[in-house]
Design a protein around this motif. Structure first.
Motif, short mmCIF file in Angstrom:
data_model
loop_
_atom_site.label_atom_id
_atom_site.label_comp_id
_atom_site.label_asym_id
_atom_site.label_seq_id
_atom_site.Cartn_x
_atom_site.Cartn_y
_atom_site.Cartn_z
N GLY A 346 0.83 -1.16 0.05
CA GLY A 346 0.06 0.05 0.02
C GLY A 346 0.82 1.22 0.11
O GLY A 346 2.13 1.05 -0.05
N PRO A 347 0.43 2.39 0.16
CA PRO A 347 0.91 3.71 0.15
C PRO A 347 2.01 3.60 1.24
O PRO A 347 1.90 3.26 2.39
CB PRO A 347 -0.10 4.98 0.27
CG PRO A 347 -1.15 3.90 0.98
CD PRO A 347 -0.96 2.73 0.52
N ALA A 348 3.39 3.83 0.98
CA ALA A 348 4.28 3.93 2.08
C ALA A 348 5.65 4.59 1.50
O ALA A 348 5.61 4.67 0.42
CB ALA A 348 4.77 2.47 2.26
N ILE A 349 6.29 5.00 2.30
CA ILE A 349 7.75 5.44 2.36
C ILE A 349 8.85 4.49 3.08
O ILE A 349 8.74 4.59 4.15
CB ILE A 349 7.97 6.87 2.60
CG1 ILE A 349 6.83 7.71 1.95
CG2 ILE A 349 9.38 7.54 2.37
CD1 ILE A 349 6.84 9.11 2.35
N VAL A 350 9.53 4.07 2.32
CA VAL A 350 10.51 3.06 2.92
C VAL A 350 12.20 3.55 2.39
O VAL A 350 12.16 3.64 1.18
CB VAL A 350 10.15 1.50 2.64
CG1 VAL A 350 11.24 0.57 3.29
CG2 VAL A 350 8.90 1.12 3.14
N LEU A 351 13.02 3.51 3.51
CA LEU A 351 14.42 3.51 3.42
C LEU A 351 15.14 2.28 3.69
O LEU A 351 14.85 1.77 4.47
CB LEU A 351 14.98 4.82 4.06
CG LEU A 351 14.34 6.38 3.69
CD1 LEU A 351 13.06 6.56 4.20
CD2 LEU A 351 15.46 7.38 3.84
N LEU A 352 15.93 1.90 2.51
CA LEU A 352 16.92 0.82 3.12
C LEU A 352 18.41 1.39 2.75
O LEU A 352 18.53 2.37 2.00
CB LEU A 352 16.61 -0.23 1.94
CG LEU A 352 15.23 -0.70 1.59
CD1 LEU A 352 15.21 -1.60 0.36
CD2 LEU A 352 14.77 -1.43 2.87
N ASP A 353 19.23 0.56 3.56
CA ASP A 353 20.49 1.00 3.51
C ASP A 353 21.51 -0.30 4.06
O ASP A 353 20.92 -0.94 4.81
CB ASP A 353 20.98 2.07 4.41
CG ASP A 353 22.21 2.92 3.99
OD1 ASP A 353 22.91 2.51 2.94
OD2 ASP A 353 22.40 3.95 4.69
N ASP A 354 22.75 -0.42 3.66
CA ASP A 354 23.61 -1.06 4.28
C ASP A 354 23.25 -2.59 4.32
O ASP A 354 23.46 -3.14 5.52
CB ASP A 354 24.18 -0.48 5.65
CG ASP A 354 25.31 -1.18 6.14
OD1 ASP A 354 26.27 -1.68 5.34
OD2 ASP A 354 25.65 -1.18 7.49
N PHE A 355 23.11 -3.19 3.33
CA PHE A 355 22.84 -4.65 3.16
C PHE A 355 24.21 -5.33 3.27
O PHE A 355 24.99 -5.28 2.69
CB PHE A 355 22.18 -5.04 1.93
CG PHE A 355 20.75 -4.90 1.86
CD1 PHE A 355 20.08 -3.76 2.39
CD2 PHE A 355 19.87 -5.70 1.10
CE1 PHE A 355 18.60 -3.57 2.59
CE2 PHE A 355 18.58 -5.55 1.14
CZ PHE A 355 17.95 -4.42 1.88
N THR A 356 24.29 -6.38 4.01
CA THR A 356 25.44 -7.44 4.18
C THR A 356 24.79 -8.78 4.28
O THR A 356 23.48 -9.09 4.48
CB THR A 356 26.15 -7.03 5.55
OG1 THR A 356 25.20 -7.39 6.69
CG2 THR A 356 26.83 -5.70 5.59
N PHE A 357 25.84 -9.87 4.10
CA PHE A 357 25.27 -11.26 3.78
C PHE A 357 26.29 -12.18 4.57
O PHE A 357 27.39 -11.67 4.89
CB PHE A 357 25.34 -11.61 2.49
CG PHE A 357 24.51 -10.56 1.46
CD1 PHE A 357 23.27 -10.85 1.28
CD2 PHE A 357 25.14 -9.39 0.94
CE1 PHE A 357 22.42 -9.87 0.67
CE2 PHE A 357 24.37 -8.71 -0.11
CZ PHE A 357 22.95 -8.92 -0.04
#
Length: 790
Positions: A346-357
């Motif tokens: 639905g309507p949203a504002i999402v921020l993503l950062d710094d993925f590691t594995f």
């Protein structure tokens, strides 16, 4: 975890099934989500001049009538199976033919674990008229609730031209909308774009994988990064219709080769802001899709395995919060890439950062597969010491000039009875010329008396030309399909000149293939005296029986591995019964008649051709997965017979066997080639000589004619890259007695090797292990296209 079905997608970022069969779909890759299985004589393309509606249709041009071919184009795991479970699914489409003899139609299938053979299937294959205008076909399948995959396809067996257009799928009567499929973004990216994701999100994903700005916008946010200078900000608009899902947004791809058999943990940071005027925020959902590519010799196919939702981590708030996701990867996983995504319901504002594995608890840094290394100085020096240079000379035409230039090959060929002369493509004139020279050397210096070709054409008229000079050699060679070239004509003229020399044992010529039993039957009818009532009656009965096993295959193929005695195949049973009766009758006649019309050699040849008739008829009743193995085994059986019967006074003949590399090889993945059978029969007296070239062109069949095609350059890490590094125009490498060391370890490993059939190959290279497949390899730096006579 639950698989998602029929998620709406975005046209510029995601692939479609392309049920309308448009040539420009999926950025000019119309069969991206389809697989194909084709015999060598089938060309597959999109016809923008002939279509029922739209702008194009799928066009299949099958090989000439003398050698019917098979083609199947089908979806595999691309179709969203959730949408069809427990439902009645109807697949329809339109078909058109020109100069066609055979069967064509539609089929659909559902993989189900509770079935003995793993799938339910429905076919509508019909013997279509030779020139059929657009005609609608339809097939209906009840899909079980346990189905794990659903697919559909088109299938053709025969000769001529067939077009398909406008496929439709109806689920319980409702038309399935061919929407872009979530999770397929990576399939539309280049290899470079897939292999360079930026998991720190200092830059945006590739432009080709970004969603429609009207629905989900992506931008780099430099105000609130968790670390570094930027984070990825996703803003989703409200759904346009109640209940509509906002598509999955592509984040990046990981190569599965490094993940197999391990637990992949994805860790990162995220935060969620509440858009103005929106109530309680929705929870974003992380997803992944397993994407694969497969194919050989230009039959590239790609597909998606469906989008899978991951158990959601705790919903983020307005501040950065850590999250982690666990993705188990099976040890036998055969997909190529794992594509990560995020679905915003639905309507949203999402921020993503710094993925590691991490893998099994250990840190893991995704990286593209290591680039193959260029040949080292030590490797090239070893190769130059091990090889035998071969002069590049055009063979003198129609003369008996000896070939001392190949004397260096004596140690390789001496004490050999059968030499398999391979070819990396049926269209290299340079390879054909070199094989001409090799045949001359074998005849003049090593006493070879038999020349056997991978052909099911009627080769007896050509053999008669070699023995008597009767017949037009150009016309006769022109009947040999891909071998109907000026280079082969020059070789046959040389062999005729050799046979005219006084005091030499004449060279015999024969075909070993068995795919055209009509040619065999024609030979048998010609060999029998017209007034021989016994033979002529039986041969007429055989002709009637063979007509019941037409080039169309006469219906669905029979699995003769499960039922080798053919209890349910009355058509094949009738033909086999007639050949047994004829063989028994001839044996009795030969024992009773004191002065038979035939010599012992003629008698043996007649019975041999009768066996080839049985082989060809049986081959037509086999499913595709068995036909290739059966063909190679039969060709080996025929080579053994020819070796025993082409010599003089009962002495075995030495044979030069001319065929594709895939046949003369002594080993192959997943099948048993001709060369492996010959090695079992002749032991070290069989020599498998593979051919390769570095650059240039080759002739490819298209639209029943041949044209010159530029060969793809040899990539770094291919066998040809090592061979080219020697800078020699031609050489032979004997691999029989090699021992591994640091300088030749590359030769003991699987590498890319050029592998092309009769048609233009979208991908020239496939994985091979030369030392296991061939005793020796002959390399030419340059290739020119073969000159076809028609």
């Amino acid at each position: 975890m639950s698989a998602l079905g029929m998620l709406p997608g975005l046209a510029q970022a995601q692939a479609r099934l392309n049920l309308t069969l448009e040539a420009d779909a999926n950025r000019g890759r119309p069969l991206l989500l389809w697989a194909r299985k084709t015999d060598g004589g089938t060309a597959v393309d999109f016809d923008t001049m002939t279509f029922r509606q739209g702008r194009s249709s799928l066009h299949l041009d099958l090989e000439k009538a003398a050698e019917p071919t098979f083609a199947a184009i089908y979806t595999l795991f691309s179709f969203p199976v959730d949408s069809v479970r427990s439902r009645l699914v109807t697949v329809s489409g339109w078909v058109r033919t020109r100069n066609f003899a055979g069967q064509a139609g539609l089929y659909s299938y559902a993989h189900t674990p509770d079935n003995d053979d793993g799938k339910d299937r429905r076919d509508q294959l019909e013997n279509l008229p030779p020139n059929q205008d657009w005609r609608r076909l339809e097939v209906t399948l009840a899909v079980k609730p346990t189905a794990t995959a659903f697919g559909l396809g088109v299938r053709v067996y025969g000769s001529g031209q067939v077009w398909f257009d406008d496929l439709e799928v109806r689920i319980n009567g409702r038309l399935y909308q061919d929407k872009p499929l979530a999770g397929t973004e990576a399939l539309l990216l280049t290899a470079q774009e897939r292999q360079t994701p930026t998991w720190s999100f200092e830059q945006l994903p590739p432009a080709a994988a970004r969603p429609d700005p009207a629905r989900v916008t992506l931008r780099l946010d430099s105000l609130l990064p968790r670390q570094g200078r930027r984070s990825l900000r996703l803003t989703a608009a409200p759904p346009e219709r109640p209940g509509e899902l906002v598509p999955v947004v592509y984040l990046g791809t990981l190569p599965i080769a490094q993940l197999r058999g391990k637990m992949l943990k994805v860790s990162g940071y995220w935060r969620q802001l509440v858009p103005a005027g929106v109530g309680a925020p929705v929870s974003p959902v992380f997803t992944y899709a397993r994407l694969g590519t497969a194919g050989r010799g230009g039959t590239e196919s790609q597909w998606t395995y469906g989008v899978v939702e991951l158990p959601p981590p705790p919903r983020p708030g307005a501040e950065w919060a850590a999250f982690s996701l666990d993705i188990p990867v099976a040890a036998d996983e055969f997909a190529a890439d794992l594509s990560l995504g995020l679905r915003l319901p639905g309507p949203a504002i999402v921020l993503l950062d710094d993925f590691t594995f991490s893998l099994n608890g250990r840190p893991y840094v995704p990286a593209p597969p290591p680039a193959p290394a260029a040949p080292t100085t030590a490797e090239v020096a070893w190769l130059r010491r091990a090889l035998v240079p071969v002069p590049v000379l055009a063979p003198a035409v129609g003369t008996a000039v000896k070939t001392p230039d190949l004397a260096a090959l004596g140690p390789l060929i001496s004490n050999v009875r059968v030499v398999g002369l391979g070819e990396v493509t049926h269209g290299s004139g340079s390879i054909f010329e070199m094989k001409h020279r090799l045949v001359r050397y074998l005849v003049e210096q090593e006493g070879f008396k038999g020349f056997v070709l991978e052909s099911s054409a009627d080769c007896e008229p050509l053999n008669q030309y070699l023995q008597t000079g009767q017949g037009d050699p150009a016309r006769l060679v022109g009947s040999l399909g891909p071998f109907g070239t000026q280079e082969v004509l020059d070789l046959l003229r040389y062999l005729r000149a050799h046979n005219q020399r006084p005091g030499v044992a004449k060279v015999q010529f024969a075909g070993m293939d068995m795919q055209a039993p009509e040619n065999v039957l024609a030979f048998l009818q010609q060999a029998a005296r017209p007034d021989d009532a016994f033979l002529q009656t039986r041969l007429r009965e055989l002709a009637a029986a063979l007509a019941q096993i037409p080039r169309s295959g006469g219906g669905p193929a029979i699995d003769l591995f499960q039922t080798p005695h053919q209890p349910d195949d009355a058509r094949l049973q009738t033909l086999l019964r007639l050949t047994r009766e004829l063989r028994t009758g001839l044996d009795t006649r030969f024992k009773l008649v004191r002065n038979p019309d035939w010599t012992m050699r003629q008698q043996a040849r007649f019975l041999f051709e009768l066996r080839r008739l049985e082989q060809g008829a049986t081959f037509r009743r086999l499913p595709l997965r068995q036909g290739g193995d059966y063909r190679d085994a039969c060709m080996a059986e025929n080579v053994v017979w020819l070796s025993q019967n082409l010599g003089l006074n009962g002495t075995p003949a030495k044979l030069a066997v001319w065929a594709h590399n895939a046949h003369v090889a002594t080993s192959a993945q997943g099948q048993r080639p001709l060369g492996e059978w010959l090695r079992d029969s002749f032991g070290p007296l069989y020599l498998s000589l593979g051919f390769a070239f570095g650059q240039g062109s080759y002739a490819a069949e298209g639209g029943r004619t041949f044209h010159s095609v530029a060969a793809q350059p040899a990539p770094t890490g291919s066998y040809e890259a090592w061979f080219q590094a020697t800078k020699l125009p031609a050489f032979v490498l004997d691999m029989r007695q090699l021992e591994i060391n640091d300088a030749n370890a590359w030769l003991f490993q699987q590498q890319q090797f050029r592998d092309i059939g009769i048609q233009e190959a979208a991908q020239n290279f496939a994985s091979h292990e030369l030392r296991r497949e061939f005793d020796a390899v002959l390399f030419l730096r340059e290739s020119k296209a073969a000159q076809h006579l028609k």
